[in-house]
Design a protein around this motif. Structure first.
Motif, short mmCIF file in Angstrom:
data_model
loop_
_atom_site.label_atom_id
_atom_site.label_comp_id
_atom_site.label_asym_id
_atom_site.label_seq_id
_atom_site.Cartn_x
_atom_site.Cartn_y
_atom_site.Cartn_z
N ASP A 357 0.83 -1.21 0.00
CA ASP A 357 0.00 0.00 0.00
C ASP A 357 0.86 1.25 0.00
OD1 ASP A 357 -2.55 -1.19 -0.01
OD2 ASP A 357 -2.39 -1.64 2.11
N ARG A 358 1.90 1.24 0.79
CA ARG A 358 2.76 2.42 0.88
C ARG A 358 3.49 2.68 -0.44
NH1 ARG A 358 2.53 6.54 4.00
NH2 ARG A 358 2.12 5.11 5.74
N MET A 359 3.90 1.61 -1.11
CA MET A 359 4.65 1.74 -2.36
C MET A 359 3.75 1.78 -3.59
SD MET A 359 7.64 -1.01 -1.34
CE MET A 359 8.53 -0.88 -2.88
N ARG A 360 2.41 1.68 -3.38
CA ARG A 360 1.43 1.72 -4.47
C ARG A 360 1.66 0.60 -5.48
NH1 ARG A 360 1.16 5.67 -1.25
NH2 ARG A 360 -0.16 7.48 -1.62
N LEU A 361 1.93 -0.60 -4.98
CA LEU A 361 2.15 -1.75 -5.83
C LEU A 361 1.05 -2.77 -5.63
CD1 LEU A 361 5.99 -2.29 -5.31
CD2 LEU A 361 4.86 -1.19 -7.25
N PRO A 362 0.71 -3.56 -6.66
CA PRO A 362 -0.31 -4.61 -6.49
C PRO A 362 0.16 -5.68 -5.52
CG PRO A 362 0.74 -4.77 -8.65
CD PRO A 362 1.21 -3.48 -8.04
N PHE A 363 -0.67 -5.99 -4.55
CA PHE A 363 -0.30 -6.92 -3.49
C PHE A 363 0.08 -8.29 -4.05
CE2 PHE A 363 -1.58 -10.43 -0.74
CZ PHE A 363 -0.81 -10.19 0.39
N ALA A 364 -0.72 -8.82 -4.97
CA ALA A 364 -0.49 -10.19 -5.44
C ALA A 364 0.87 -10.34 -6.09
CB ALA A 364 -1.61 -10.58 -6.42
N ALA A 365 1.25 -9.38 -6.95
CA ALA A 365 2.55 -9.47 -7.62
C ALA A 365 3.69 -9.30 -6.62
CB ALA A 365 2.63 -8.41 -8.72
N PHE A 366 3.56 -8.34 -5.72
CA PHE A 366 4.59 -8.08 -4.72
C PHE A 366 4.76 -9.30 -3.82
CE2 PHE A 366 6.12 -4.42 -1.74
CZ PHE A 366 7.28 -5.12 -1.48
N ALA A 367 3.64 -9.83 -3.32
CA ALA A 367 3.71 -10.95 -2.39
C ALA A 367 4.24 -12.21 -3.06
CB ALA A 367 2.34 -11.20 -1.78
N PHE A 368 3.75 -12.50 -4.27
CA PHE A 368 4.19 -13.72 -4.92
C PHE A 368 5.66 -13.66 -5.29
CE2 PHE A 368 4.83 -16.54 -8.57
CZ PHE A 368 4.40 -17.73 -8.01
N ALA A 369 6.12 -12.50 -5.74
CA ALA A 369 7.54 -12.36 -6.05
C ALA A 369 8.39 -12.66 -4.81
CB ALA A 369 7.83 -10.96 -6.57
N SER A 370 7.88 -12.31 -3.64
CA SER A 370 8.65 -12.51 -2.40
C SER A 370 8.69 -13.97 -1.97
CB SER A 370 8.05 -11.65 -1.27
OG SER A 370 8.07 -10.28 -1.61
N VAL A 371 7.75 -14.79 -2.43
CA VAL A 371 7.70 -16.19 -1.98
C VAL A 371 7.83 -17.17 -3.14
CG1 VAL A 371 6.30 -15.61 0.04
CG2 VAL A 371 5.16 -16.27 -2.09
N VAL A 372 8.34 -16.69 -4.28
CA VAL A 372 8.41 -17.55 -5.46
C VAL A 372 9.26 -18.79 -5.22
CG1 VAL A 372 10.35 -16.25 -6.41
CG2 VAL A 372 8.90 -17.57 -7.94
N SER A 373 10.24 -18.68 -4.34
CA SER A 373 11.11 -19.83 -4.09
C SER A 373 10.37 -20.97 -3.38
CB SER A 373 12.31 -19.41 -3.24
OG SER A 373 11.89 -18.88 -2.00
N LEU A 374 9.15 -20.72 -2.91
CA LEU A 374 8.39 -21.74 -2.19
C LEU A 374 7.44 -22.51 -3.09
CD1 LEU A 374 7.40 -19.67 0.99
CD2 LEU A 374 9.54 -20.87 0.53
#
Length: 446
Positions: A357-374
């Motif tokens: 929200d603070r960075m004005r980025l879509p949550f799904a893309a941001f979150a999935f990029a962070s856990v892609v290794s899983l």
């Protein structure tokens, strides 16, 4: 865009809409055109439905009229009350892509309109410019695809440099093929199908020529980077918010892409006369290599979703921390893959929700990029290979093939459910407890 005038009986709000704005007043043509333009741009580039609805409503309120937004797959319907008779704007669009740079830039434009620093005509021109943003350069796209696939190879146990090199070459070539195909047509399923077909073929050739003993990883890792994680997350979020039609459509779209990946991979292996092993034990990976590889995979996915360079260190750090947490839980606490993924994603969900929200980025893309290794890509593709073996062998199939196929499929489903649950539940709880957070990231600044 199609305009229609309808009576009040045809347009009440439902669970997929929001009504905002002050007392209805006559709006200019530019103001009326701006609202559907904003909503379409956000929907087509991966923003979550709730954020689209909130941003569109706040924009209408800032321009002095009331609006009700109805998001659907294939179109957006917007009811605008700027006169005695409501009017409807129907915009054809579908959430097929993910581009974080466009979402962030469009949200900045909404901020400026809501703050009174930008008029509707100038904002419309700015949004047209944003819509024409080029994709990331082919060099960056291909190099990061190669690095990301090789990093996943490290995470899943590829121990030899030749295997990692083959994975990188396959993924890089697949990225170039995808970019070339994107200029030839707009069918969203051709690109993953052909890239997976290339990966399967390269894996089969490598096995035939005995270049590598890690056939499973050489063939599978380039396909893992094709998994449409943001669409899966956005669809699950829509279902959780009772937007059944849109959520089911998003999940069906993601499911078809996964089907194309499996089809391409298995077809490529079949062309080379090689089958995908149903079960293959993974080699343990040292902690340092594991965490660094997770960071590289996050950087690759951030590139796929057009995240600006300056923002990449944040999801990389989050992804490395999440993967370290999962590694520690599996290694020291003895939990399974699904439980480890759940714990790591709960942490990521708590961290990413306010940051997105603070960075004005879509949550799904941001979150999935962070856990892609899983992602359980190996289990998923092995399950697909096992199903093909069961079909081809028929009554001659052994019980071990059936057992391992079921085990791989069950593990893949449980890990994906754990990841979705872990990311979405913290987001919904935080937004419920702090409703102003959703507004702050959807067109307003604190």
């Amino acid at each position: 865009m199609a305009n229609a005038e309808m009576s009040n009986n045809g347009g009440g709000p439902d669970q997929g809409s929001v009504v905002v704005g002050r007392q209805a007043q006559v709006a200019s043509a530019e103001q009326l055109a701006l609202l559907p333009h904003v909503a379409k741009l956000l929907l087509e580039n991966g923003q979550s439905t709730e954020k689209i609805v909130t941003a569109s409503g706040r924009l209408a309120d800032a321009m002095g009229f009331r609006a009700t937004v109805f998001p659907h797959w294939g179109e957006l319907t917007i009811r605008i009350d700027d006169a005695s008779v409501p009017r409807y704007e129907i915009v054809g669009c579908a959430p097929l892509g993910v581009d974080m740079r466009k979402v962030a830039a469009a949200t900045d434009v909404i901020d400026e309109v809501c703050d009174g620093r930008l008029d509707a005509e100038t904002a419309r021109s700015a949004l047209d410019t944003i819509a024409r943003f080029p994709p990331v350069s082919l060099t960056r796209f291909a190099l990061l695809a190669a690095a990301g696939a090789a990093a996943l190879g490290v995470i899943f146990g590829a121990a030899h440099l030749l295997s990692l090199a083959l994975i990188a070459v396959s993924a890089g070539a697949g990225a170039c093929l995808r970019r070339w195909l994107s200029g030839m047509g707009h069918n969203p399923f051709v690109q993953p199908l052909c890239a997976a077909l290339l990966a399967g073929t390269i894996g089969a050739v490598a096995a035939r020529l005995q270049f590598s003993s890690s056939l499973r990883l050489v063939a599978v890792c380039p396909c893992m980077i094709l998994v449409p994680g943001p669409h899966l997350l956005n669809g699950t979020i829509d279902l959780a918010r009772a937007r059944i039609g849109l959520g089911a459509s998003r999940l069906a779209y993601a499911g078809l892409i996964i089907l194309m990946i499996c089809t391409g991979l298995l077809s490529g292996l079949w062309l080379g006369g090689v089958g995908l092993p149903v079960s293959a034990p993974s080699q343990p990976v040292p902690f340092g290599y594991d965490v660094i590889a997770a960071g590289v995979a996050v950087a690759a996915y951030g590139t796929f979703f057009a995240m600006p360079w300056r923002m990449l260190p944040i999801p990389i750090a989050i992804g490395m921390f999440a993967h370290a947490s999962r590694w520690a839980m599996i290694s020291f606490a003895g939990v399974g893959a699904a439980t480890g993924a759940l714990a790591a994603c709960l942490v990521v969900g708590i961290i990413v929700t306010p940051l997105a929200d603070r960075m004005r980025l879509p949550f799904a893309a941001f979150a999935f990029a962070s856990v892609v290794s899983l992602i359980p890509g190996g289990f998923l593709f092995r399950m697909a290979g096992g199903l093909v073996d069961l079909l081809s062998l028929g009554n001659k199939a052994s019980f071990d093939v059936l057992r391992t196929t079921i085990a791989d499929g069950t593990t893949a489903i449980l890990v994906m459910l754990a990841m979705a649950f872990g990311l979405i539940v913290p987001k919904m709880c935080i937004e419920f407890l702090y409703p102003d957070l959703a507004k702050s990231g959807s067109g307003g600044r604190r």
